[in-house]
Write a protein that holds these residues in place. Sequence first.
Motif, PDB file in Angstrom:
ATOM      1  N   CYS A   1       0.845  -1.186   0.000  1.00 19.25           N
ATOM      2  CA  CYS A   1       0.000   0.000   0.000  1.00 19.25           C
ATOM      3  C   CYS A   1       0.880   1.235   0.000  1.00 19.25           C
ATOM      4  CB  CYS A   1      -0.930   0.013   1.217  1.00 19.25           C
ATOM      5  SG  CYS A   1      -0.106   0.456   2.752  1.00 19.25           S
TER       6      CYS A   1
ATOM      7  N   SER B   1       1.292   3.371   2.175  1.00 14.73           N
ATOM      8  CA  SER B   1       1.937   3.614   3.461  1.00 14.73           C
ATOM      9  C   SER B   1       3.159   2.734   3.653  1.00 14.73           C
ATOM     10  CB  SER B   1       0.945   3.353   4.599  1.00 14.73           C
ATOM     11  OG  SER B   1      -0.174   4.202   4.478  1.00 14.73           O
TER      12      SER B   1
ATOM     13  N   HIS C   1       3.162  -0.595   3.774  1.00 10.16           N
ATOM     14  CA  HIS C   1       2.870  -1.878   4.417  1.00 10.16           C
ATOM     15  C   HIS C   1       2.873  -2.984   3.376  1.00 10.16           C
ATOM     16  CE1 HIS C   1       0.425   0.892   7.234  1.00 10.16           C
ATOM     17  NE2 HIS C   1       1.621   0.695   7.744  1.00 10.16           N
TER      18      HIS C   1
ATOM     19  N   CYS D   1      -5.318  -2.877   2.354  1.00  7.84           N
ATOM     20  CA  CYS D   1      -4.321  -3.087   3.388  1.00  7.84           C
ATOM     21  C   CYS D   1      -5.022  -3.290   4.731  1.00  7.84           C
ATOM     22  CB  CYS D   1      -3.381  -1.890   3.460  1.00  7.84           C
ATOM     23  SG  CYS D   1      -2.216  -1.985   4.828  1.00  7.84           S
TER      24      CYS D   1
ATOM     25  N   ARG E   1      -3.793  -3.042   7.579  1.00  9.96           N
ATOM     26  CA  ARG E   1      -3.219  -2.203   8.634  1.00  9.96           C
ATOM     27  C   ARG E   1      -3.698  -0.768   8.572  1.00  9.96           C
ATOM     28  NH1 ARG E   1       3.098  -3.538   8.638  1.00  9.96           N
ATOM     29  NH2 ARG E   1       3.066  -1.988  10.294  1.00  9.96           N
ATOM     30  N   CYS E   2      -3.859  -0.233   7.354  1.00 11.89           N
ATOM     31  CA  CYS E   2      -4.282   1.165   7.262  1.00 11.89           C
ATOM     32  C   CYS E   2      -5.507   1.336   6.388  1.00 11.89           C
ATOM     33  CB  CYS E   2      -3.139   2.039   6.764  1.00 11.89           C
ATOM     34  SG  CYS E   2      -2.693   1.716   5.050  1.00 11.89           S
TER      35      CYS E   2
HETATM   36 ZN   LIG Z   1      -1.147   0.008   4.728  1.00 12.28          ZN
END
Ligand SMILES: [Zn+2]
Length: 118
Positions: free
Chosen positions: A35, A37, A39, A57, A59-60
């Motif tokens: 992604c 970010s 990740h 993603c 995570r975000c």
């Molecule tokens: Zn992410």
Amino acid sequence: MAGGNAIRGSRIGAGPMGEAERGDAAPRLRVSFFCASGHETRPAFAMDAPIPESWDCPRCGLPANTDQQNPPPPPKTVPYKTHLAYVKERRSDDEAEQILSEALTQLRERRAAGEIIY
Ligand SMILES: [Zn+2]
């Protein structure tokens, strides 16, 4: 024909009763998604499953794809108001409220003074 399809469909991934139980040995393909970010997430896919072009993603929440050098850009639409927009809106609300309350005060004062208000 339709009945045959239904039976076959129910067997796919059917759990303890289904043939998919042997799926432990089925080869799985781990695909890396990246992604914006930075990740990396690596979901596993069945070898014969289509690999999606994008993956959210975990995570975000941004969209991710398989191209580490060129992850999808974050969505441009901002779901929440900017602080400035919020302040502006508050201010105009406050002004409107103030104008209204001033008008009401004048009305009451004129009424108290014996004027007839139409
Ligand atoms: Zn992410």
